[in-house]
Scaffold this motif. Structure first.
Motif, PDB file in Angstrom:
ATOM      1  N   ILE A 192       0.867  -1.180   0.000  1.00 36.48           N
ATOM      2  CA  ILE A 192       0.000   0.000   0.000  1.00 36.48           C
ATOM      3  C   ILE A 192       0.903   1.229   0.000  1.00 36.48           C
ATOM      4  N   THR A 217      -3.902   6.855  -2.781  1.00 32.77           N
ATOM      5  CA  THR A 217      -3.487   5.659  -2.057  1.00 32.77           C
ATOM      6  C   THR A 217      -3.699   4.472  -2.980  1.00 32.77           C
ATOM      7  N   CYS A 250       6.175   9.778  -2.489  1.00 32.74           N
ATOM      8  CA  CYS A 250       5.460   8.563  -2.098  1.00 32.74           C
ATOM      9  C   CYS A 250       5.930   8.085  -0.730  1.00 32.74           C
ATOM     10  N   TRP A 292      -3.088   0.340  -3.794  1.00 31.72           N
ATOM     11  CA  TRP A 292      -2.758  -0.937  -3.153  1.00 31.72           C
ATOM     12  C   TRP A 292      -2.708  -2.084  -4.142  1.00 31.72           C
ATOM     13  N   ARG A 326       1.115   5.535  -0.686  1.00 30.04           N
ATOM     14  CA  ARG A 326       0.447   6.807  -0.923  1.00 30.04           C
ATOM     15  C   ARG A 326       1.353   7.702  -1.764  1.00 30.04           C
ATOM     16  N   GLU A 337      -3.631  13.493  -3.707  1.00 34.11           N
ATOM     17  CA  GLU A 337      -3.081  12.290  -3.089  1.00 34.11           C
ATOM     18  C   GLU A 337      -3.792  11.059  -3.635  1.00 34.11           C
ATOM     19  N   ILE A 394      -6.147   2.785   5.839  1.00 36.25           N
ATOM     20  CA  ILE A 394      -5.127   3.005   4.817  1.00 36.25           C
ATOM     21  C   ILE A 394      -5.265   4.372   4.145  1.00 36.25           C
ATOM     22  N   TYR A 395      -6.405   5.035   4.279  1.00 35.66           N
ATOM     23  CA  TYR A 395      -6.572   6.358   3.682  1.00 35.66           C
ATOM     24  C   TYR A 395      -6.362   7.470   4.705  1.00 35.66           C
ATOM     25  N   ARG A 435       1.730  11.609  -3.458  1.00 34.10           N
ATOM     26  CA  ARG A 435       1.305  12.947  -3.067  1.00 34.10           C
ATOM     27  C   ARG A 435       1.993  13.992  -3.944  1.00 34.10           C
ATOM     28  N   TYR A 485      -6.813   2.358  -6.791  1.00 31.09           N
ATOM     29  CA  TYR A 485      -6.411   3.621  -6.189  1.00 31.09           C
ATOM     30  C   TYR A 485      -7.604   4.254  -5.486  1.00 31.09           C
ATOM     31  N   TYR A 486      -7.283   5.095  -4.517  1.00 29.51           N
ATOM     32  CA  TYR A 486      -8.260   5.968  -3.846  1.00 29.51           C
ATOM     33  C   TYR A 486      -7.703   7.367  -3.979  1.00 29.51           C
ATOM     34  N   ILE A 542       2.442   2.554   3.361  1.00 35.49           N
ATOM     35  CA  ILE A 542       1.505   2.392   4.475  1.00 35.49           C
ATOM     36  C   ILE A 542       1.691   0.980   5.016  1.00 35.49           C
TER      37      ILE A 542
END
Length: 796
Positions: free
Chosen positions: A66, A130, A171, A132, A68, A128, A200-201, A70, A90-91, A174
Motif C-alpha cells: 500500500i 493511495t 510517495c 494498493w 500513498r 493524493e 489506509i486512507y 502525493r 487507487y483511492y 503504508i
C-alpha cells in the motif's frame, strides 16, 4: 428505524476544499489499434510511478503493498482536467477530500482509466492517491494486476505540475496491514484484513520519498510496432460507483445507535446491527484513543437458528429479519488501535450482507467509537420503470427484491453474487443484461459486459466460463449464452458503432464451434464444463448437461447453438450483411432436423437431453420451442407435453428465465404468475434480494443475493405488459399484453432514446382499453386484433 442518509457524495461529482469535481467520460476506443505503440490519448504521455523499494515487483507480493502518492501544486483558478489510473486499485483525494476510486475493472491488455474536470479556487492544493496491491488471491478474484503503479495525466497549465513523471510527486509506504484470509465461504471477494493504527486512507507519514518510474511516457512511440510492456490503456465508459455515506437499520443488540459509544478499559462490547436490507458498502469506523484495544467488524447475509420444524435437525437461515435465538457467522476485518486522537478505519474493498456483528475489546485505555457508518458502493443503477396491478399487490415486493438484487450484483462489472464469488458468468450475465434493459436505457454496463468476454476469446472462439478472474475456467455452454447477448442487444439498444466493432468476435466464436461439429452438424466433445442448471438429479450431477460429461452430445447445448445461429443471422441482417446472414441461417436450418433425429423421442413426444434418450427435462422442451424446431400444431403439441408431463426434470431459478419466455410465447401468463409464488415466498421470509435457489425444510439457499433470479422484473414488463422491441435498434415497438387474471396494468419500459414506452390498460370481456405512449411507431396486439401505434399518444 428507517435508513438515515447522513451524507451523500454523488457518483458523478465530489466536493473537495474549494473545488467541484466532475467525472468525465471520454470517447470510446473499440480496438487496441496502436495502444501502447503510438500515442493515441493524452495519458500515454504520463509515466507510471511506484515505490522505489518495489519498482521491480511484477510477481504478486507476499504481503499487502500500500503506497500513498502525493503532489502539491498551485492553481490560478484555471479548470483542471486529468486522466487517472492505478494498479491494482487507487483511492484519489484532493485537498483531503474524496474524488474517486478506481480504476474500473479490466485486464492488463484492456486497462481502464477515468477522467475528471475540476473547478479549482486559486491557491495551493494537494492531490493524493493511495494505491494498493495484494498477495495472490487476497484481492477479489476478478481484480487483475500487472504491478503496483500509479499514473495521472493533467492537461494544459497543470501538465508540468501534476502529470506523473513530470510533477514533483512523492510517495510513502503504508504499513500495519495484513490479510487474514477468508471465512464464511466467501471465496471470491478477497481476504479480510487486520489494520493497525489507522485506516489506509488516514495514515500520516514522517518521511516522503521520490517515486520510481516503472514505465515512462510513450513519447513518440515506436514506428516499428513495438508495444510497451504492461498496461494497455482505454477510457472507461462507465459512470463511477456510488459513494453514499449511510447508516441504515438499527442495533438490535448492544444498545442504541447513539454516538459516541465508550467501551471501558478491560471490557468487551458486542453490537448486532440489522442493516434492514442487503447492502454493498465500505464499512468505516472512527475511533478515539483505545491503545491496546481492537475491534472486529464481520458481515453476514443471514443469521442461523434451529428449524421451526421439529422434524428437521440443524441450524438454518429461516426468516432473514429474525435474530433472537440465532447465531452469527460471517466474514470481515479487524482493527487494532494505537491510541491516536482520531483514527478512521476502512478496509481496501467493500463488504456486503444484511447483518453486521461488531465486537470491541478495550485494553488499558477506554475506546471511544465516534462513528460507525457505511459508504454504499455499486453501479448507479436505478429501476426507472414500473409495473403496477392492484389485483396483485404482492408483485410490488417481488419487483423490489429483484431490483435490489440487480443493484447489489452490478458494480464495475456484473456479479453472480456479491458475498461469495463476485464473478461474472455469461449464463448469469445474459439474464442480468435483459433485466437491466427493463430497468433503464443506460446500456454502458451491458456493453462493458459483452466486450469483456469478446476481447478475451480463446483460439477456438470460446470465451472464458467466467471473467475477469484470477485462474482459468472454461465451458462452452456459457459461450453459447454469451452469443445470445448480441441478438438481445440489437433489439433493445442502439449503439451501432460499438456493436459493429464487436461483430468480428461474434463471427469468430460461431465459426469456432464448427471445430466441434459432427458431419450432421451436431456439437459434441465440447471443451470445459458444460454447465446447464443446478437440477437435483444424478443425471445432472455437478450441473452438467446430461450426456455431455464424457464428450457426448447434449440437446440443450445444441439448441443453444441453434439459437446463437438464428440470432447471428438477425444481427447480420440488421447491418445489411445479407450473405453472412444467409450463411448462419442456412446452418441453423440444417441443424434443426439433426437435433430432432438425435434427441426427439417419438414415443414420449419430448426431446431427451441426452443422446441415449434417458433424461428428459423442461430445459430441452423450452429451448426447442423458443428456436422453432417445431412449428404450428407440432409446436403446440410439444408445449402441451411440457406443461402436462409429470416426469420432467424441472428448471431451477436461473433456467426458469427460458421457461418463462416459453410460457409467454404460447400465451400462458397464468403459468408465469403462478410460478411467482417462489419469489413471493422470498419476500415472506424477509429477503430483500433474490436467493440463489428455492428453500425448503432442511435446505438453505447458499447465496441470499443472486441476480440470476431477478428476471421476473423483465417478464412483468415484456410479458404481462407485453412491451417489446419489434425491430433492430428498437426502431419499432410491439405491445401485446398478456394479463392473465389481472384486470388492469400500468407499466413502462425504457427506449434507447431515453424516453419511456408507457401503457395504462384495463381488461374486460376479452377486450383491452386504455392508452399507449411510445416514442416510436409499432403495433398493439390483443384478443386477435392488431392496431397500428403511432409515435406519441395512442388511445386503445
Amino acid at each position: 428505524m428507517k435508513m438515515e442518509m447522513i451524507a451523500a457524495i454523488a457518483c458523478t461529482a465530489a466536493m473537495a476544499h474549494g473545488a467541484t469535481v466532475k467525472h468525465v467520460i471520454k470517447p470510446a476506443r473499440f480496438t487496441r489499434g496502436n495502444t501502447a505503440i503510438l500515442p493515441v490519448q493524452p495519458i500515454d504521455q504520463a509515466a507510471w510511478l511506484s515505490h522505489p523499494d518495489i519498482k521491480d515487483e511484477v510477481a504478486y507480493p507476499h504481503l499487502p503493498r500500500i503506497v500513498r502518492f502525493r503532489c502539491e501544486f498551485e492553481s490560478d483558478g484555471t479548470p483542471l482536467e486529468f486522466d487517472v489510473t492505478g494498479d491494482e486499485r487507487y483511492y484519489l483525494a484532493l485537498d483531503g477530500k474524496f474524488v474517486s476510486r478506481g480504476p474500473h475493472r479490466g485486464t492488463v491488455e484492456n486497462w481502464m482509466y477515468q477522467s475528471y474536470s475540476v473547478q479549482l479556487e486559486p491557491g495551493k492544493h494537494v492531490m493524493e492517491a493511495t494505491v494498493w496491491r495484494m498477495p495472490y488471491r487476497a484481492s477479489p478474484l476478478a481484480q487483475l494486476s500487472y504491478q503496483l503503479g500509479f499514473c495521472l495525466k493533467a492537461e494544459g497549465k497543470y501538465d508540468a505540475a501534476l502529470t506523473t513523471g513530470r510533477g514533483p510527486w512523492q510517495c510513502g509506504p503504508i504499513t500495519g496491514v495484513k490479510n487474514i484470509g477468508k471465512s464464511g465461504g466467501a471465496w471470491g471477494g478477497g481476504d479480510g484484513f487486520e489494520i493497525r493504527g489507522s485506516g489506509i486512507y488516514d495514515g500520516v507519514f514522517q518521511k516522503w520519498l521520490k517515486p520510481a518510474v516503472v514505465r515512462g511516457a510513450l513519447g513518440g512511440g515506436s514506428r516499428y510496432g513495438i508495444r510497451q510492456k504492461g498496461w494497455m490503456l482505454f477510457p472507461s465508459q462507465l459512470p463511477d460507483q456510488t459513494e453514499y455515506r449511510v447508516r441504515p437499520g438499527k442495533f438490535v443488540d448492544g444498545g442504541e445507535m447513539k454516538f459516541p459509544i465508550v467501551v471501558k478499559p478491560g471490557e468487551k462490547k458486542r453490537i448486532l446491527w440489522d442493516l434492514d436490507r442487503y447492502i454493498c458498502a465500505y464499512p468505516e469506523a472512527v475511533v478515539k484513543g483505545g491503545k491496546g484495544g481492537k475491534m472486529s467488524w464481520q458481515w453476514a447475509e443471514a443469521l442461523r437458528g434451529p428449524s421451526k420444524d421439529p422434524k428437521v435437525k440443524g441450524n438454518f437461515k429461516g426468516n432473514r429479519s429474525e435474530w433472537q435465538g440465532k447465531t452469527f457467522s460471517g466474514f470481515g476485518d479487524r482493527f487494532v488501535f494505537d491510541g491516536r486522537e482520531r483514527a478512521v478505519f476502512q478496509p481496501p474493498w467493500f463488504r456486503c450482507g444484511r447483518w453486521c456483528e461488531i465486537i470491541v475489546e478495550a485494553g488499558e485505555e477506554p475506546v471511544e467509537l465516534q462513528d460507525l457508518s457505511l459508504i454504499e458502493s455499486r453501479y448507479p443503477l436505478e429501476c426507472e420503470t414500473r409495473f403496477e396491478s392492484p389485483e396483485d399487490p404482492d408483485l410490488a415486493g417481488v419487483q423490489a427484491i429483484c431490483a435490489r438484487a440487480m443493484q447489489m450484483c452490478c458494480h464495475e462489472m456484473l456479479f453472480d453474487c456479491p458475498f461469495y464469488e463476485q464473478q461474472m458468468y455469461p449464463g448469469d450475465t445474459r439474464v442480468q443484461l435483459n433485466v437491466i434493459s427493463a430497468m433503464t436505457s443506460d446500456d454502458a454496463i451491458i456493453r462493458r459486459a459483452i466486450e469483456i468476454y469478446d476481447i478475451n476469446r480463446r483460439d477456438d472462439g470460446n470465451v472464458p466460463f467466467n471473467f475477469p478472474t484470477v485462474g482459468t475456467q472454461e465451458g462452452a455452454a456459457y459461450t453459447l449464452c454469451y452469443l445470445g447477448m448480441y441478438a438481445d442487444y440489437i433489439m433493445n439498444h442502439s449503439n451501432r458503432e460499438w456493436l459493429r466493432a464487436r461483430l468480428p468476435g461474434m463471427r469468430d466464436t460461431l465459426s469456432g464451434f464448427e471445430l466441434y461439429e459432427r458431419p450432421d452438424g451436431i456439437l459434441e466433445k465440447l471443451p470445459g464444463w458444460s454447465f446447464m442448471d443446478w437440477v437435483t438429479s444424478s443425471e445432472w450431477a455437478g450441473g452438467w448437461a446430461p450426456g455431455s460429461r464424457n464428450g457426448g452430445a447434449n440437446a440443450e447445448m445444441n439448441l443453444f447453438y441453434l439459437a446463437a445461429l438464428q440470432g447471428a443471422a438477425r444481427v447480420e441482417d440488421a447491418f445489411g450483411n445479407r450473405h453472412l446472414a444467409a450463411h448462419w441461417r442456412e446452418k441453423a436450418e440444417r441443424l434443426k432436423p439433426a437435433i430432432v433425429k438425435a434427441f426427439f423421442d417419438e414415443g414420449r413426444g419430448l426431446f431427451a437431453s441426452d443422446a441415449a434418450r434417458k433424461s428428459f427435462a423442461e430445459h430441452a422442451q423450452c429451448l426447442a420451442l423458443l428456436t422453432d424446431v417445431f412449428e404450428g400444431e407440432r409446436a403446440r403439441a410439444l408445449f402441451e407435453r411440457l406443461i402436462t408431463e409429470k416426469n420432467l426434470h424441472r428448471t431451477t431459478v436461473y433456467f426458469s428465465y427460458y421457461l418463462f419466455e416459453t410460457y409467454f410465447k404460447f400465451g400462458r401468463p397464468d403459468l408465469f404468475l403462478k410460478r411467482l409464488d417462489l419469489w413471493k415466498g422470498y419476500v415472506k421470509i424477509g429477503a430483500t434480494t433474490t436467493l440463489e435457489s428455492p428453500e425448503y425444510p432442511g435446505h438453505d439457499a447458499r447465496s441470499d443475493c443472486h441476480a440470476w433470479g431477478a428476471h421476473p422484473l423483465w417478464f412483468l414488463r415484456t410479458g404481462v405488459a407485453g412491451i417489446r422491441s419489434a425491430a433492430p435498434f428498437f426502431e419499432k415497438v410491439r405491445v401485446a399484453p398478456q394479463p392473465g387474471a389481472l384486470k388492469s396494468v400500468k407499466a413502462s419500459y425504457p427506449h434507447p432514446s431515453g424516453k419511456m414506452i408507457e401503457v395504462d390498460l384495463t381488461f374486460k370481456d376479452g377486450k383491452a382499453r386504455g392508452r399507449v405512449v411510445t416514442p416510436v411507431p409499432g403495433e398493439f396486439v390483443f384478443g386477435g386484433t392488431t392496431l397500428t401505434l403511432i409515435a406519441g399518444v395512442n388511445e386503445i
